[in-house]
Design a protein around this motif. Structure first.
Motif, mmCIF file in Angstrom:
data_model
loop_
_atom_site.group_PDB
_atom_site.id
_atom_site.type_symbol
_atom_site.label_atom_id
_atom_site.label_comp_id
_atom_site.label_asym_id
_atom_site.label_seq_id
_atom_site.Cartn_x
_atom_site.Cartn_y
_atom_site.Cartn_z
ATOM 1 N N ASN A 131 8.185 -25.216 -47.432
ATOM 2 C CA ASN A 131 8.112 -24.197 -46.390
ATOM 3 C C ASN A 131 9.381 -24.135 -45.541
ATOM 4 N N ARG A 132 9.859 -25.297 -45.156
ATOM 5 C CA ARG A 132 11.033 -25.344 -44.270
ATOM 6 C C ARG A 132 12.254 -24.728 -44.951
ATOM 7 N N ASN A 133 12.490 -25.133 -46.188
ATOM 8 C CA ASN A 133 13.638 -24.623 -46.919
ATOM 9 C C ASN A 133 13.519 -23.118 -47.162
ATOM 10 N N GLY A 134 12.294 -22.654 -47.472
ATOM 11 C CA GLY A 134 12.093 -21.237 -47.753
ATOM 12 C C GLY A 134 12.432 -20.358 -46.570
ATOM 13 N N VAL A 135 11.930 -20.723 -45.376
ATOM 14 C CA VAL A 135 12.212 -19.930 -44.181
ATOM 15 C C VAL A 135 13.664 -20.072 -43.761
ATOM 16 N N GLU A 136 14.228 -21.243 -43.958
ATOM 17 C CA GLU A 136 15.635 -21.439 -43.620
ATOM 18 C C GLU A 136 16.520 -20.488 -44.433
ATOM 19 N N ARG A 137 16.210 -20.339 -45.714
ATOM 20 C CA ARG A 137 16.989 -19.441 -46.569
ATOM 21 C C ARG A 137 16.835 -17.987 -46.122
ATOM 22 N N VAL A 138 15.607 -17.583 -45.782
ATOM 23 C CA VAL A 138 15.364 -16.214 -45.320
ATOM 24 C C VAL A 138 16.122 -15.944 -44.017
ATOM 25 N N THR A 139 16.054 -16.901 -43.087
ATOM 26 C CA THR A 139 16.730 -16.733 -41.797
ATOM 27 C C THR A 139 18.244 -16.723 -41.969
ATOM 28 N N ASP A 140 18.748 -17.585 -42.835
ATOM 29 C CA ASP A 140 20.189 -17.587 -43.131
ATOM 30 C C ASP A 140 20.634 -16.226 -43.666
ATOM 31 N N LYS A 166 1.303 -24.491 -34.336
ATOM 32 C CA LYS A 166 0.426 -25.644 -34.601
ATOM 33 C C LYS A 166 -0.803 -25.273 -35.421
ATOM 34 N N TYR A 167 -0.795 -24.085 -36.003
ATOM 35 C CA TYR A 167 -1.959 -23.662 -36.800
ATOM 36 C C TYR A 167 -2.143 -24.559 -38.024
ATOM 37 N N SER A 168 -1.040 -24.906 -38.667
ATOM 38 C CA SER A 168 -1.098 -25.750 -39.860
ATOM 39 C C SER A 168 0.249 -26.434 -40.039
ATOM 40 N N THR A 169 0.275 -27.440 -40.909
ATOM 41 C CA THR A 169 1.534 -28.118 -41.215
ATOM 42 C C THR A 169 2.546 -27.134 -41.780
ATOM 43 N N SER A 170 2.085 -26.217 -42.619
ATOM 44 C CA SER A 170 2.990 -25.233 -43.228
ATOM 45 C C SER A 170 3.617 -24.322 -42.183
ATOM 46 N N PHE A 171 2.816 -23.842 -41.241
ATOM 47 C CA PHE A 171 3.357 -22.987 -40.182
ATOM 48 C C PHE A 171 4.402 -23.746 -39.365
ATOM 49 N N PHE A 172 4.113 -25.006 -39.050
ATOM 50 C CA PHE A 172 5.052 -25.805 -38.269
ATOM 51 C C PHE A 172 6.358 -26.004 -39.038
ATOM 52 N N ASP A 173 6.241 -26.298 -40.341
ATOM 53 C CA ASP A 173 7.441 -26.484 -41.161
ATOM 54 C C ASP A 173 8.253 -25.194 -41.258
ATOM 55 N N ARG A 174 7.578 -24.047 -41.305
ATOM 56 C CA ARG A 174 8.292 -22.768 -41.358
ATOM 57 C C ARG A 174 9.017 -22.509 -40.031
ATOM 58 N N TRP A 175 8.393 -22.881 -38.940
ATOM 59 C CA TRP A 175 9.045 -22.777 -37.634
ATOM 60 C C TRP A 175 10.282 -23.678 -37.584
ATOM 61 N N LEU A 176 10.175 -24.898 -38.139
ATOM 62 C CA LEU A 176 11.324 -25.813 -38.161
ATOM 63 C C LEU A 176 12.472 -25.239 -38.992
#
Length: 346
Positions: free
Chosen positions: A168-177, A194-204
């Motif tokens: 999740n973190r890498n995916g959103v990082e690439r989109v934001t980049d 804080k809805y889920s671990t995935s949401f938090f990782d996407r925020w990170l």
């Protein structure tokens, strides 16, 4: 430098048990649980304590767990969780179900709407697969079964269980980049962190990207509660921007496609066109998005494959229970579509 001498005490410290328990295990004495025995034998092998001529694999992986004709307990998210993300978890479950059938195993499906204190029949039950976020009470109830557990999209530091996530973190990082590379400087992340671990990782992932680009001061978090009324909260945020005459974000990075589509619709109702005025991205590639305009830039989650991978992992764990638990990350593809464009002045 001399090598550290490996003693029973060293093994005990590594595993977190007493030297007495290590001694009983290495001398094949009774009174040690199977799980602890396997940990000790594994540590002794890895540390080089077991000498040549001994069988370091004794007691490890010898008992072939019969998957065929066994049963796997599949724990689904609660009813509300399924309602707002049905197309996502429905497809993941299809992958789990198909893979279990291919192993010629059986499946028992329950949800936390049921009372887990009423134990299911443990006869021929070989493992547990969970889908989605779990509360502490549920985790305790599931761990009481004493079976291998693979958790999809959830993890708990106190549980010895394998977990399976999209990266999740890498995916959103690439989109934001990508958005930043197009020239976007005012971005907003939309999602309940804080809805889920995935949401938090996407925020990170989003935070990492904007901070590395030096845009953290101009970036925004719309920490919107993820429920059926999220549109009301998003509209309130838009109203706040308008009243304060704050510069509107040129791009919205949303925690998933479900949120992204609602953001696009609300922006349109407020006179902002996507992508002419504002770019919007999602995550998941939900089936419900097919045919909608503008088509959504997102990260493709291989939902059915995640379900299949969880079953494969459980089967592997049944034969390798002595190995430490692992967190597995599965990469997703970034799909560039119509909802993203270079920023334009209004």
């Amino acid at each position: 430098m001399g090598h550290r001498k490996i003693t029973m005490q060293v093994i005990a410290d590594t595993v977190g048990v007493s030297k007495y328990v290590v001694s009983k295990t290495l001398n094949s004495k009774p009174g040690v649980s199977e799980a602890t025995r396997k940990k000790i034998l594994f540590a002794a092998k890895q540390l080089g304590y077991l000498k040549e001529g001994t069988n370091p694999n004794e007691g490890l992986n010898n008992e072939k767990v019969e998957v065929e004709n066994g049963y796997i307990l599949v724990f689904l998210p609660n009813q509300h969780y399924q309602n707002i993300t049905y197309t996502y978890w429905g497809t993941v479950f299809q992958g789990v179900s198909a893979s279990i059938q291919s192993k010629k195993a059986g499946m028992i499906v329950i949800s936390n709407e049921m009372d887990l204190t009423k134990k299911v029949d443990l006869t021929n039950l070989i493992g547990i697969i969970t889908l989605g976020t779990l509360d502490e009470q549920t985790l305790v109830a599931l761990s009481d079964y004493g079976l291998p557990i693979v958790m999809i999209d959830h993890e708990d530091k106190m549980m010895r269980a394998d977990s399976l996530f999209m990266n999740n973190r890498n995916g959103v990082e690439r989109v934001t980049d990508h958005l930043i590379g197009l020239g976007h400087k005012r971005l907003a992340f939309v999602g309940e962190v804080k809805y889920s671990t995935s949401f938090f990782d996407r925020w990170l992932g989003y935070r990492t990207s904007v901070e590395q680009a030096g845009l953290d001061r101009s970036s925004t978090l719309m920490n919107i509660e993820y429920n059926d009324d999220m549109e009301i909260a998003i509209q309130e945020e838009i109203n706040l921007w308008k009243r304060n005459k704050v510069e509107f974000p040129t791009a919205f990075v949303c925690a998933n496609d479900h949120i992204a589509r609602r953001v696009i619709n609300l922006l349109d109702q407020n006179g902002y066109s996507c992508p002419e005025d504002v770019s919007v991205t999602g995550f998941d590639l939900l089936d419900e998005e097919e045919g909608k305009k503008p088509s959504l830039t997102t990260v493709r989650v291989l939902k059915q494959m995640i379900g299949q991978r969880a079953v494969e992992r459980l089967v592997w764990r049944l034969q390798h229970s002595e190995y430490p638990s692992e967190k597995i990350l599965i990469a997703g593809d970034m799909l560039l579509r119509e909802s993203v464009d270079v920023p334009r002045n209004r």
